[in-house]
Design an enzyme around this catalytic site. Structure first.
Site, mmCIF file in Angstrom:
data_model
loop_
_atom_site.group_PDB
_atom_site.id
_atom_site.type_symbol
_atom_site.label_atom_id
_atom_site.label_comp_id
_atom_site.label_asym_id
_atom_site.label_seq_id
_atom_site.Cartn_x
_atom_site.Cartn_y
_atom_site.Cartn_z
ATOM 1 N N SER A 26 0.352 -1.290 3.565
ATOM 2 C CA SER A 26 1.827 -1.956 3.844
ATOM 3 C C SER A 26 1.718 -1.991 5.287
ATOM 4 O O SER A 26 1.021 -1.081 6.084
ATOM 5 C CB SER A 26 3.143 -1.324 3.011
ATOM 6 O OG SER A 26 3.028 -0.129 3.838
ATOM 7 N N LYS A 27 2.633 -2.733 5.656
ATOM 8 C CA LYS A 27 3.324 -2.938 7.207
ATOM 9 C C LYS A 27 3.175 -1.048 7.732
ATOM 10 O O LYS A 27 2.366 -1.460 9.015
ATOM 11 C CB LYS A 27 4.077 -3.418 7.216
ATOM 12 C CG LYS A 27 4.270 -5.075 7.457
ATOM 13 C CD LYS A 27 4.373 -5.639 8.565
ATOM 14 C CE LYS A 27 3.461 -6.945 9.025
ATOM 15 N NZ LYS A 27 2.126 -7.405 9.847
ATOM 16 N N ARG A 28 3.794 -0.790 7.154
ATOM 17 C CA ARG A 28 3.249 0.394 7.948
ATOM 18 C C ARG A 28 1.939 1.156 8.228
ATOM 19 O O ARG A 28 1.780 1.818 9.824
ATOM 20 C CB ARG A 28 3.717 1.868 6.872
ATOM 21 C CG ARG A 28 5.282 1.908 6.207
ATOM 22 C CD ARG A 28 5.560 3.348 5.227
ATOM 23 N NE ARG A 28 5.031 2.950 4.583
ATOM 24 C CZ ARG A 28 4.331 3.713 4.098
ATOM 25 N NH1 ARG A 28 3.700 4.562 4.488
ATOM 26 N NH2 ARG A 28 3.444 3.422 2.966
ATOM 27 N N GLY A 65 0.448 -0.895 9.040
ATOM 28 C CA GLY A 65 -0.348 -1.572 10.354
ATOM 29 C C GLY A 65 -0.992 -3.033 10.647
ATOM 30 O O GLY A 65 -0.168 -3.248 9.587
#
Ligand code: GLU
Length: 527
Positions: free
Chosen positions: A256-258, A260
């Site tokens: 996920s976005k977490r 990067g």
């Protein structure tokens, strides 16, 4: 004879092509190529808010950038078109008519409020809601016809056969898979406004487009038994399903976005090569032989097979992607490197050009990735100046390639790593390097620089890296100086930093007068 293989990638345009979507696209594309079949791109654009032309273009551009050419779909057309779901509405109406004729659907007049109340009652009673209870399933057909005639809002539901045994299919990745049919409620196929639900539209499209293999993320696994019921109701043959495992970040959690960057576009903008991306993503859940890591498109496209897809979750390891990208950069050659590095070289050029003063600047991390999200885009004038220079001295630009080819892991790195090549007669002196090398106690950096300057100023020495390096190195003995103490100051004086690409190869690409001017400016600044 077995059917010609036809597969599809069916993105809903939501803004970006995510890593998971790109992997699905690559698996479909490679499978089609390996089987001599067709790769179809279908745009599932039924969500009017997200499915803007802009979002569709983002997907098409990402597909093109990755080099995943589709045989049928937007822009190229094809016999099974149109390839946008919004343009296929009449086919869903036809399919509904077919289902009506086969007695496989029924209209349902239950209102949202009624259904919500039933759900709530089940929950209040501490029971799990089991889905639609079939209130309208056995309505007298003449009553149903009358209510439709009267314009009463209704949906169309699939009449799931009560005597249906478990829904079984042999998933090409997960193997034999079975879902009990008696927990499937009579799902809605067509909504009150006449629009098809996701499951209905997908089945209609896949059937009408002659899709033989549905290869998609395993987030769709639970839709599959429902879709099989629809195929059966329509009397169509079900395709082979292959569900791809999840992609996890290095911490074992869903990517996920977490973690990067998660979209193809972000990697493109960070200087990753399409070949490296395709190679890397192809290995997220598939392997050629369990060992080979670097594979050309040709190899992937000729060797891809469903039986080498693993059901183990795949881990997205950006360090490996960077390494792989570096391997491709090393192989690509100077001309291609210049062509593909233009966005960053143009930036280095534009940033170098305005420097008219030599100065000592606070140290920054030369390996920090260029943050393009924050960087101002270049204006037309800056681009034109860069293009002019590139056209005037291609050899200079191609000469930059060997300076970084061995070390770059992304094309974007050249912007910071080669910045010093664009400073003309000036130097931006890195503060730490000045203190550690030029001002080092007892190291006689000033003497070292002066001696090397003489070599570089002597027009009798041809302006070639090997010649200049040899002559400079030869100074160590008469000066009674360690090579490091002799050459590091020169490096800082010319490149501004004690860590830089190869010094003499850099010097060879610069003008003699600029090199001498840099040395003089550094000496004036520091000593
Ligand atoms: N449009 C769906 C999605 O973006 C894919 C549907 C499918 O592959 O069956 O997830």
């Amino acid at each position: 004879m077995a059917d010609r293989v036809r597969v599809r990638f069916a993105p809903s345009p939501t803004g970006r092509l995510h890593i998971g979507g790109a992997r699905t696209a690559i698996f479909n594309w490679a499978f089609a190529r390996a089987m001599g079949g067709d790769f179809i791109l279908r745009i599932e654009d039924t969500d009017p808010e997200r499915s803007t032309k802009e979002n569709v273009d983002v997907i098409l551009n990402a597909m093109k950038w990755l080099g995943l050419n589709w045989d049928e779909g937007p822009e190229v057309g094809g016999e099974a078109g149109p390839y946008f779901q919004m343009q296929r509405m009449s086919t869903y109406t036809e399919a509904l008519e077919r289902l009506k004729e086969r007695g496989a659907v029924y209209p349902c007049f239950c209102t949202k409020e009624e259904l919500d109340a039933k759900r709530k009652a089940a929950e209040d009673a501490g029971q799990a809601y089991e889905g639609y209870d079939g209130t309208c399933r056995d309505m007298d057909p003449s009553e149903a016809a009358r209510r439709i005639e009267a314009g009463e809002p209704h949906v169309w539901r699939l009449k799931v056969p009560h005597d249906h045994g478990p829904i079984m299919f042999n998933d090409a990745v997960y193997g034999p898979t079975s879902f009990p049919a008696n927990v499937m409620d009579d799902m809605i196929l067509v909504r009150t406004d006449g629009s098809p639900t996701y499951n209905f539209a997908v089945v209609c499209d896949d059937a009408n487009m002659g899709i033989t293999h549905v290869i998609r993320g395993d987030d769709h696994l639970s839709n599959t038994p429902r879709q099989i019921l629809i195929y059966e109701a329509l009397g169509y043959r079900t395709p082979t399903f292959a569900h791809l495992s999840m992609i996890l970040g290095p911490d074992g959690k869903k990517l996920s976005k977490r973690h990067g960057a998660t979209s193809v576009e972000e990697y493109r903008d960070r200087g990753f090569l399409p070949d490296a991306m395709v190679n890397f993503l192809a290995l997220l859940g598939w392997s050629l032989d369990g060992e080979t890591t670097i594979m050309s498109r040709d190899v992937i496209c000729s060797q891809f097979s469903l039986d080498r897809i693993t059901k183990k979750d795949a881990v997205f390891d950006e360090t490996k992607l960077s390494w792989m990208n570096g391997q491709y950069i090393q192989k690509m050659g100077a001309a291609e490197w210049v062509e593909l590095s233009k966005p960053w070289l143009a930036r280095a050029h534009a940033e170098g050009y305005p420097y008219v003063h030599t100065a000592i600047v606070p140290s920054s991390d030369p390996n920090a990735p260029a943050d393009d999200a924050e960087a101002e885009p270049l204006n037309d004038e800056q681009w034109a100046a860069f293009e002019d220079e590139l056209a005037a001295c291609p050899a200079f630009y191609e000469g930059l390639y060997p300076l970084v080819a061995e070390r770059e892991t992304s094309l974007a790195e050249c912007e910071s790593k080669l910045a010093y090549m664009f400073w003309g007669p000036c130097v931006l002196l890195d503060e730490k390097s000045v203190n550690k090398v030029l001002k080092k106690e007892g190291a006689r950096a000033d003497e070292a620089i002066a001696a090397c300057r003489e070599v570089l100023a002597d027009e009798a020495n041809s302006w070639e890296a090997a010649v200049l390096e040899e002559k400079c190195r030869a100074l160590a003995e008469p000066l009674d100086m360690k090579l490091k103490n002799l050459l590091q100051p020169l490096r800082v004086a010319i490149c501004g930093n004690m860590v830089s690409p190869p010094l003499f190869e850099s010097i060879e690409l610069m003008k003699r007068e600029d090199v001498l001017a840099r040395i003089d400016a550094t000496v004036a600044q520091v000593f």
